[in-house]
Enzyme design. Sequence first.
Site, short mmCIF file in Angstrom:
data_model
loop_
_atom_site.label_atom_id
_atom_site.label_comp_id
_atom_site.label_asym_id
_atom_site.label_seq_id
_atom_site.Cartn_x
_atom_site.Cartn_y
_atom_site.Cartn_z
N LYS A 1 1.17 -1.21 -0.30
CA LYS A 1 -0.03 -0.12 0.03
C LYS A 1 0.55 1.65 0.02
O LYS A 1 0.72 1.92 -0.42
CB LYS A 1 -0.91 0.53 1.11
CG LYS A 1 -1.48 1.58 1.11
CD LYS A 1 -1.94 1.14 2.60
CE LYS A 1 -1.86 1.54 4.03
NZ LYS A 1 -1.56 3.05 4.27
N ASN A 2 2.00 1.49 0.98
CA ASN A 2 2.99 2.56 0.81
C ASN A 2 3.99 2.68 -0.38
O ASN A 2 4.75 3.63 -0.39
CB ASN A 2 2.86 2.36 2.31
CG ASN A 2 2.16 2.34 3.31
OD1 ASN A 2 1.64 3.24 2.95
ND2 ASN A 2 3.04 1.90 4.89
N CYS B 1 -5.47 8.10 9.42
CA CYS B 1 -5.92 7.15 10.21
C CYS B 1 -5.64 8.52 11.53
O CYS B 1 -4.75 9.03 11.15
CB CYS B 1 -4.98 6.08 10.60
SG CYS B 1 -5.46 4.74 9.93
N ARG C 1 -0.43 13.83 12.79
CA ARG C 1 0.26 13.87 11.70
C ARG C 1 0.11 15.26 10.89
O ARG C 1 -0.53 15.20 9.66
CB ARG C 1 -0.93 12.60 10.78
CG ARG C 1 -0.45 11.19 11.94
CD ARG C 1 -1.64 10.24 10.80
NE ARG C 1 -0.49 9.91 9.31
CZ ARG C 1 -0.55 9.28 8.88
NH1 ARG C 1 -1.26 8.36 8.94
NH2 ARG C 1 -0.02 8.70 7.83
N ASP D 1 3.94 -0.13 12.16
CA ASP D 1 2.71 -0.10 11.19
C ASP D 1 2.66 -2.22 12.41
O ASP D 1 2.37 -3.22 12.17
CB ASP D 1 2.94 -0.22 10.42
CG ASP D 1 3.32 0.90 9.88
OD1 ASP D 1 1.77 1.62 9.60
OD2 ASP D 1 3.87 1.33 9.14
N ARG E 1 -8.59 -1.27 3.96
CA ARG E 1 -8.32 0.46 3.50
C ARG E 1 -5.92 0.01 2.55
O ARG E 1 -5.88 0.64 1.82
CB ARG E 1 -7.90 1.46 4.29
CG ARG E 1 -8.88 2.94 4.32
CD ARG E 1 -8.52 4.03 5.60
NE ARG E 1 -6.92 4.14 4.91
CZ ARG E 1 -6.30 4.90 5.52
NH1 ARG E 1 -6.21 4.86 6.74
NH2 ARG E 1 -4.95 5.42 5.91
N1 EPU Z 1 5.95 14.42 10.48
C1 EPU Z 1 5.98 15.78 11.09
N2 EPU Z 1 5.60 17.01 10.03
C2 EPU Z 1 5.13 16.00 8.82
C3 EPU Z 1 5.28 14.95 8.10
C4 EPU Z 1 5.71 13.66 9.31
O1 EPU Z 1 5.87 15.87 12.28
O2 EPU Z 1 4.88 17.26 8.02
C5 EPU Z 1 6.22 13.34 11.61
C6 EPU Z 1 4.67 12.82 11.49
O3 EPU Z 1 3.64 12.73 12.99
C7 EPU Z 1 5.11 11.58 12.48
C8 EPU Z 1 6.54 10.82 11.50
O4 EPU Z 1 6.65 12.95 11.30
O5 EPU Z 1 4.76 11.71 13.89
C9 EPU Z 1 6.56 10.60 11.09
O6 EPU Z 1 5.83 10.76 9.97
P1 EPU Z 1 5.65 10.19 8.11
O7 EPU Z 1 5.53 11.05 7.74
O8 EPU Z 1 7.38 9.27 8.11
O9 EPU Z 1 4.67 8.67 7.65
P2 EPU Z 1 3.58 9.36 6.93
O10 EPU Z 1 4.41 9.31 5.44
O11 EPU Z 1 2.54 10.02 7.38
C10 EPU Z 1 3.97 6.76 5.82
C11 EPU Z 1 2.93 5.47 6.03
C12 EPU Z 1 2.36 4.94 7.45
C13 EPU Z 1 3.74 4.66 7.89
C14 EPU Z 1 5.16 5.76 8.71
C15 EPU Z 1 5.87 5.40 9.01
C16 EPU Z 1 2.29 5.85 3.54
C17 EPU Z 1 0.22 6.51 2.96
N3 EPU Z 1 2.25 5.89 5.06
O12 EPU Z 1 3.52 7.67 7.07
O13 EPU Z 1 1.58 4.01 6.98
O14 EPU Z 1 3.31 4.64 9.34
O15 EPU Z 1 5.12 6.34 7.01
O16 EPU Z 1 7.11 4.13 8.06
O17 EPU Z 1 3.21 5.51 3.60
C18 EPU Z 1 -0.28 2.68 7.73
O18 EPU Z 1 0.48 2.58 6.85
O19 EPU Z 1 -1.15 1.99 8.07
C19 EPU Z 1 1.10 3.72 8.15
C20 EPU Z 1 0.28 4.38 9.10
#
Ligand code: EPU
Length: 442
Positions: free
Chosen positions: A26-27, A124, A129, A314, A422
Site C-alpha cells: 500500500k505504501n 488514520c 500527523r 506498523d 484500506r
Molecule cells: N511528521 C511531521 N510533519 C510532517 C510529516 C510527518 O511532524 O510534515 C511526523 C509524523 O507526525 C510522524 C513522523 O513524522 O510522527 C513520521 O511520519 P512519516 O511522514 O514518516 O509518515 P507518513 O509518510 O505520513 C508513512 C506510512 C505509514 C507509516 C509511516 C512510517 C503511507 C501512506 N503511510 O506515513 O503507514 O506508518 O510512513 O513508516 O506511506 C499505515 O500503513 O497504516 C501507515 C500509517
Amino acid sequence: MGLHHDKIVINGGRPLRGRVDVRGAKNLVTKAMVAALLGESPSVLRDVPDISDVRVVKGLLEVHGVTVVAGDEDGELILDPVDVESAHFAAIDAHAGSSRIPILFCGPLLHRLGQAFIPDLGGCRIGDRPIDFHLDVLRNFGAVIEKLPSGIRMSAPDGLVGAKVSLPYPSVGATEQVLLTAVRAKGITELTGAAIEPEIMDLINILQKMGAIITVDTDRVIRIEGVDRLEGYTHRALFDRNEAASWAVAALATEGDIVVGGAKQAEMLTFLNIFRKVGGQFEILDDGIRFWHPGGDLKPVVIETDVHPGFMTDWQQPLVVALTKAQGVSIVHETVYEQRFGFVDALIEMGATIQIHKECLGGHACRFGRRNFDHSAVISGPSQLHGADIVVPDLRGGFSHLIAALTAEGTSTVSNVGIISRGYENFIMKLEALGADFHLAG
Ligand code: EPU
C-alpha cells in the site's frame, strides 16, 4: 470485501492454517501511482492490490485527467497522464478526508500545471500527523503556498528549482515529497535526513526507470539531478511487508501455521529477528515465508519502533496481541507516532494486562518524552483473552483487533471493519481460507 457488512462476529480459539498471498505494498503502490503523473507517456504498475487506498488515489488521478484502467494481468494498472489538467475544486474536495496522499500530488502538479490544490487531509487517526515538513520542502523548491479554509493552494510561477533540503526527522512522506518534486526541478537537490524505507527505495527504482538521476548516499543523504523530461514506467511493486507481518503474527498468536506468499526476507529482517525472539519460527521459501508457532511458551521482548532499518511502527499493533500471550513483561516504546496505542483499550477489555506510560521506556529517550504523549506500553502476560464487542479505531489497530478476537475464548463482535480494507486486500476471503470461524453481520 464488498463492504455491505461492517461487522464481523468471530468465534475465537481456532489456529489459522494455510496460505495467503500478499501483493504490492500500500505504501509504495499509492506513491507509484502519483509518480505516473510525471511521465510524458503511460505507466504500467503490476501487483496492485484491491484496497480502498488505491481506489482513492485512482479517483484523485482521474479528476486530474489521468486515465487509469486495468491491464491484462490481474492486479495490473495502466496510468495515462497525457491529458493532465487542473481539477475542479469540488471534484478534489469529494476526496477530502479520505487519504493523506493528495499532499504528494503537489510537486508533480506544480511541474505540469504550475499550480496545485489539496483539500484537508485524512488518513488514520494516529496522532496529529502534520504536514509541516511537506510544506517546508515545497517552499524550498520555490512553491508559493496559500492556506485557505478549504485546503491549501500552491503555485510556482517561475518553476521549481533544486534545493538543499534537510529534514528534522526522517519522514517517509516528506522524503517522497522531495523525490517526486526534485526529479523534474531545475538543477541539483541534496536531501539530508532522508527516510530510507524499502518502499522509498522502490519508488526510487521507479523514478530511475522513468529517466531520473538519483544517488542514495550513506548517512541518509539523497542527491537528485533534475531532468527535463520523464517517461512512463513498467514496474512490479514491492510486496506489502506490513501485511506480511500482520499474518505472521496472526499465525503466532493463534498457535497456527501460515505461508505468506510473496513475502521476502530482506525487507523483513528486523521483524524476523523479533518474531524469533518472541518464540515464533519461520522458514524462508522461494516464493514466500512460512510462519508458525512451534509450541511452548512465548517469550517477552523489549522493543522500540523506529524508522528503517528499525522495527516498523506498523508492526507494533499486531505484535502487542502476541505479547499478551508471552510469559512475562514486555515493553513497546513507540517512537514514530505520538499516539499509537489507542487500540490497546479493546485488548484490556478482552482481558489483557497492559499499561500505557508517558515516559520513554525501552532504552532511548525519544522526541515524545516529557511531552505528555502516551507512547510506551508495558504488557504483562500470559493472559487468556475473552470475547468482547469492539470497535476498530484505525487500520493497523483494526487488524490487531481481529487477531485478538481470533485468539480469544468465546465470541467477539468487531465493528467498523471497513477501515481494514484500506490496506488489507480481501482479508475476509483470506481469513476464510485460513480456517477462521466467523460470519459477517450488520
Ligand atoms: N511528521 C511531521 N510533519 C510532517 C510529516 C510527518 O511532524 O510534515 C511526523 C509524523 O507526525 C510522524 C513522523 O513524522 O510522527 C513520521 O511520519 P512519516 O511522514 O514518516 O509518515 P507518513 O509518510 O505520513 C508513512 C506510512 C505509514 C507509516 C509511516 C512510517 C503511507 C501512506 N503511510 O506515513 O503507514 O506508518 O510512513 O513508516 O506511506 C499505515 O500503513 O497504516 C501507515 C500509517
